[in-house]
Write an enzyme that holds these catalytic residues in place. Structure first.
Site: not given
Ligand code: GLC
Length: 611
Positions: A275, A473
């Protein structure tokens, strides 16, 4: 099954033949995924990069499909440069299209997963996935970081709305269907899926985002792993590791989870990505973090800015032997197999593809699927005196902060990461009010705060649209105090990244007192109120419920707000059933002291006009 395509001998042979021709630089380049604002097409060409992404809300030009196609065409063309120093290996461009192609202006934006979970309609889910894939392809993109297969177990979590349900069975039943519809024929009409976040992100203690999951392996497997098994069997090609930890160990560095289970026991043949800078939190020393993550089983690394550092560190590890060439070859082979299986090597450049800039993007046909999803996602929790359905000629006052606010009804991950406010950014959609106005000629929108212009002489009933503001988030977490969300990480310059929580309580009357005040301002004049709550999760609404005659959970319906009017005025009956149990006040006890409390409404609850 598409999953077996990765076992296809022809695919494996092509990957091995290409791998044999690749230099270490080219291999490590393929393992690198960075954000569009940190990289040019020339960088993609010169560093042999395997992927580029849009962080949520990172959009090219005027954020129209043609701008996206032009951007992808430039990156893809650069990646296909072949000369004495470069091999033509097509780039994968990834986005968070998690409820439609939600970054792009004019896209069809679907209800977030919590609403689709309440709809519990597999045929609808497949049509949502197909429309989403086509709108992604219309922008020249081939890869989405979806579906989210979280099983959210504590609604204090800011990402609850990205989860279909608290119930593993519901999430599992959706996982395979969505993958097959999203990836489709793996080429023309489908896109590469990325199931996330592996594993247990929805099971952290007190629902703290990126927190710790304190479960036995049996519980972790039973509750959180099952949907992934279903998705992998259905052919999911990529998986994203979770920021969260399991019994104190970060998933991003967990070899047992990333390699022993996924790749050795389950035989997953695709590739695992980190991530957003997720490996940074493995160690204060970034050099160590790189080796920990690669050796644990991450294959492609989402490095938002310092991707050149990443490449240099990984190269040094291979040269010193702290990362084996065998591990590098395994990672790159997986990446090549996915690109080959998806047909990426055979696709024309984005500008010349059939779906690029397709007229169906944001079309009424696509929006009708989203409107149906809105209708089916609504859950009727109360309907005293059968107030609903309302007569279409009723003199209805529409009030509440979320009545005419497309940004709020879409929630987070909509145009921008944290979502928007107002109607301007979500082009082509209809707010709840705009949908009501289309069917109820005598409806009017309150012009005063708290519905103060309600008048029993003019209004037969009121529709009060309340609830949450958008969030995404950790910023959506409900928690006491500012817990550390992410420890000091190396590339985040050691700063402790503490996100401000959405609030300290799930009680709506405390989070947003304006809502109860609006309901009471209206009902104290003798006007009956239908309350519609726009929210990313169930909330404690005992007082709002008591003050209303009818109460509808609408979740985060997305761009097609007229789906709500379709049901409130009787064109369709309610269909939705709660995919999360609905809390009473007991859930509000301080973290750690939350006695197990009987829900106010159990999962599966939902009324219709007939009962
Ligand atoms: C974010 C998220 C993830 C997402 C990634 C790219 O922090 O946790 O779900 O796909 O970054 O944007």
């Amino acid at each position: 099954m598409p999953g077996s395509v990765l076992q296809d001998p022809a695919i494996r042979q092509k990957a091995e033949a290409l791998l044999a021709r690749m230099s270490l630089e080219q291999k490590i380049g393929q393992m690198t995924l960075t954000e569009r604002l940190s990289v040019t097409p020339a960088d993609v060409r010169d560093f042999h990069l395997g992927g580029v992404l849009s962080g949520s809300g990172s959009c090219p030009g005027s954020n129209r499909p043609e701008d996206w196609v032009a951007m992808n065409d430039a990156y893809w063309t650069a990646s296909m440069t072949e000369d004495e120093k470069r091999l033509a290996i097509p780039l994968l461009y990834g986005v968070d299209a998690i409820h439609g192609h939600n970054n792009v202006r004019g896209a069809t934006i679907f209800p977030h997963n919590i609403g689709l979970g309440a709809a519990y309609d597999h045929d609808l889910l497949k049509r949502v996935a197909s429309v989403t894939a086509r709108e992604i392809l219309a922008t020249g993109v081939d890869w989405t970081f979806a579906p989210n297969l979280s099983v959210a177990r504590d609604i204090h979590w800011g990402r609850t709305y990205e989860s279909y349900s608290e119930d593993t069975g519901i999430v599992t039943s959706y996982a395979g269907e969505f993958i097959q519809a999203l990836q489709a024929d793996l080429g023309t009409d489908g896109v590469v899926a990325c199931i996330k976040h592996w594993v247990g992100d929805g099971g952290t203690t007190n629902g703290i985002d990126q927190g710790d999951v304190a479960l036995s392996i049996d519980e972790l497997e039973t509750v959180h792993m099952r949907p992934y098994r279903q998705a992998i069997d259905a052919g999911a090609l990529t998986i994203m590791a979770s920021f969260s930890s399991w019994n104190g160990d970060k998933c991003h560095g967990h070899k047992f989870l990333l390699t022993d289970i996924l790749k050795t026991q389950w035989g997953f043949g695709g590739f695992v990505i980190s991530d957003w800078d997720g490996i940074d939190y493995l160690s204060e020393d970034y050099h160590d973090a790189v080796a920990l993550a690669v050796n644990a089983g991450i294959d492609m690394f989402m490095v938002s800015e310092n991707w050149k550092d990443f490449i240099a560190h990984l190269k040094r590890h291979v040269q010193r032997g702290s990362v084996s060439k065998k591990r590098i070859d395994d990672a790159v082979s997986r990446i090549l197999k996915v690109k080959l299986a998806y047909g990426l090597f055979d696709k024309p450049r984005p500008l010349e593809r059939a779906w690029s800039n397709h007229a169906s993007f944001g079309s009424s046909e696509h929006r009708s699927v989203a409107r149906e999803a809105v209708r089916k996602s609504l859950v009727l929790l109360k309907n005293e005196k059968s107030l609903l359905p309302l007569a279409k000629n009723a003199r209805v006052l529409v009030a509440g902060k979320n009545a005419n606010n497309l940004g709020h009804q879409c929630g987070g991950f909509s145009i921008v990461w944290q979502g928007t406010c107002g109607n301007e950014m979500v082009e082509g959609g209809t707010s709840v009010w705009e949908g009501i106005r289309q069917v109820a000629a005598n409806a009017s929108l309150s012009q005063e705060d708290y519905g103060a212009d309600a008048d029993p002489a003019q209004h037969d009933a009121a529709i009060v649209v309340i609830g949450e503001h958008p969030y995404a988030e950790g910023l959506g977490d409900v928690r006491e105090g500012n817990h550390l969300i992410v420890e000091a990480g190396s590339q985040i310059k050691g700063s402790i990244n503490v996100l401000r929580p959405y609030g300290k309580t799930l009680e709506l009357a405390s989070l947003h007192p304006e809502d109860l005040r609006t309901i009471r301002t209206i009902t104290e004049k003798g006007i009956l109120a239908v309350v519609v709550m726009i929210s990313g999760r169930p909330l404690v609404v005992d007082r709002e419920l008591e003050a209303s005659s009818a109460f509808v959970a609408a979740w985060l319906p997305g761009s097609e707000g007229h789906g709500i009017a379709d049901v409130l005025f009787g064109d369709f009956d309610f269909h939705g059933k709660l995919s999360f149990s609905w809390p009473g006040n007991g859930v509000n006890a301080p973290a750690g002291h939350r006695k197990s409390h009987a829900p106010l409404f159990p999962r599966g609850y939902g009324m219709t006009y007939l009962n």
